[in-house]
Design a protein around this motif. Structure first.
Motif: not given
Ligand SMILES: Cc1ncc(COP(=O)(O)O)c(C=O)c1O
Length: 403
Positions: A67-95
């Motif tokens: 019910d939320a297909p807009e949350r499937l987003v396209f980028g260039y490859n998995v590396t690109d995708a991970l470079n959105l997810a990782i910095p998009g989630l991490v805050q200073p002090g996170d493990h």
């Protein structure tokens, strides 16, 4: 030597692709190659509709929130995708918890978070058979653990990780679970909801049977990834800042529509063949390969004593010969394409104790390989092993003495 190239480098990119994919991409580019979602004429709407349909299809394929297909987003490859997810989630002090099995597409962004954003990371080793133990993940979780990130299948030793068990642990501890499906999407069934995967990263050019230059993320509804880039979206042009809503939150500029078309045709092909059938067929060839290689004196195989929970990727070395040299001989003398070295995943080789000796030789079987390809690979390695023994014998008979 065979005239035709025997392609056993499918872990790098699956090749060839189904004819139907080539044809669909060509037709799409010729007849509908306009910018989707930007203009109101029929063709632009039609192109946009392929984009939306493919989001829906892939969300279903990965068991995401339909019910939320807009949350499937396209980028260039998995590396690109991970470079959105990782910095998009991490805050200073996170493990962050990750593993020694990862590709540099995880290792490097994680290390940048540690060096540049004050995060900390734990790398979990794999066991002797090549698997990450779920209990080791559980034991590493701390109050500040932000996410666990690992690949579903190793691109070096081919082991398929116990994602479901790890997902359950993450859910119990309220830790986000990110999975890199580069090696498994299209050969191993995946269901984000059942496996408790919160964020799934995929790449189009491997077993999803798409082209290079397309990949993306599927993000469950309860996860918020901060937007890390910004630009044109084709909608609300007067807004001075990037849109918060998905898919735009994580999409920037004109999408790779030829790539999206390739994924759409790839989905048709996968539906027709069946993911499980493809895996079964590849594993039958991998088994033949492992059994053949095992008979050759001097061959060392890694993490494939059992091929349970395994991809058709096989790592080996030949005693006394540099893996790079084996790769060159396979290529030049036998017309066989493999990949040697560290395979962008240096921690795997480090843990196996073969980083300093230049890693290993990776054979990776794909959906279009045949028994005769595997026979040729076994014969070729046997020839190289024979040559190596001869060389050793001659060196022993005529040792080089210094004057
Ligand atoms: C496990 C894994 N992760 C990430 C990648 C990177 O894929 P891409 O180059 O498509 O971003 C690969 C590619 O081989 C891989 O095998």
């Amino acid at each position: 030597m065979e005239d035709r190239l025997i392609y056993l480098d499918n872990a790098a990119t699956v090749w060839p692709k189904p004819e139907s994919v080539y044809k669909f991409m060509d037709d799409f580019f010729r007849t509908m190659g306009v910018n989707p979602g930007r203009s109101g004429y029929d063709l632009a709407i039609e192109a946009g509709s392929l984009l939306d349909r493919t989001r829906k299809r892939l969300t279903k394929f990965f068991g995401g929130d339909e019910d939320a297909p807009e949350r499937l987003v396209f980028g260039y490859n998995v590396t690109d995708a991970l470079n959105l997810a990782i910095p998009g989630l991490v805050q200073p002090g996170d493990h962050i918890i990750t593993t020694n099995l990862e590709h540099n597409s995880v290792i490097r962004p994680v290390n940048h978070m540690v060096r540049d954003r004050g995060a900390e990371a734990t790398y979990i080793p794999f066991d002797a058979a090549g698997f990450v133990e779920p209990d080791a993940i559980r034991a590493a979780i701390k109050p500040n653990t932000r996410f666990v990130i690992l690949n579903h299948g190793s691109n070096v030793i081919g082991t398929i990780q116990p994602i479901r068990e790890i997902g359950t642990i993450c859910r119990e501890h309220n830790v986000t679970f990110i999975v890199d499906t580069a090696q498994t999407a299209g050969v191993v069934p995946i269901n984000m909801k059942e496996m408790n995967i919160d964020v799934l990263a995929f790449t189009g050019h491997k077993a999803l049977m798409g082209s290079m230059g397309i990949g993306g993320l599927c993000v469950r509804k309860h996860v918020e990834i901060r937007q890390v880039r910004s630009g044109g979206t084709g909608v609300r042009s007067a807004d001075p800042y990037h849109l918060e809503e998905y898919p735009w939150r994580l999409e920037y500029g004109t999408p790779n529509m030829i790539g999206v078309a390739s994924l759409s045709a790839g989905q048709d092909w996968l539906d027709e063949r069946g993911v499980e059938n493809i895996h079964r067929q590849e594993m039958a060839l991998a088994k033949k390969l492992v059994e053949g290689l095992r008979q050759i004196e001097g061959v060392r195989l890694y993490c494939c004593d059992s091929l349970e929970n395994h991809l058709s990727t096989v790592l080996m070395n030949l005693r006394g010969v540099d893996p790079g040299d084996v790769g060159v001989m396979l290529d030049v003398d036998h017309n066989i394409a493999t990949r040697t070295g560290l395979h962008c995943a240096p921690l795997v080789h480090r843990q196996l104790g073969i980083e300093a000796t230049h890693g290993g030789v990776r054979f990776s079987v794909g959906a279009f390989n045949t028994e005769s390809d595997v026979d040729a690979a076994i014969t070729a390695v046997a020839d190289i092993a024979q040559w190596s023994r001869e060389r050793k014998r001659k060196a022993e008979q005529h040792p080089v003495t210094s004057r």
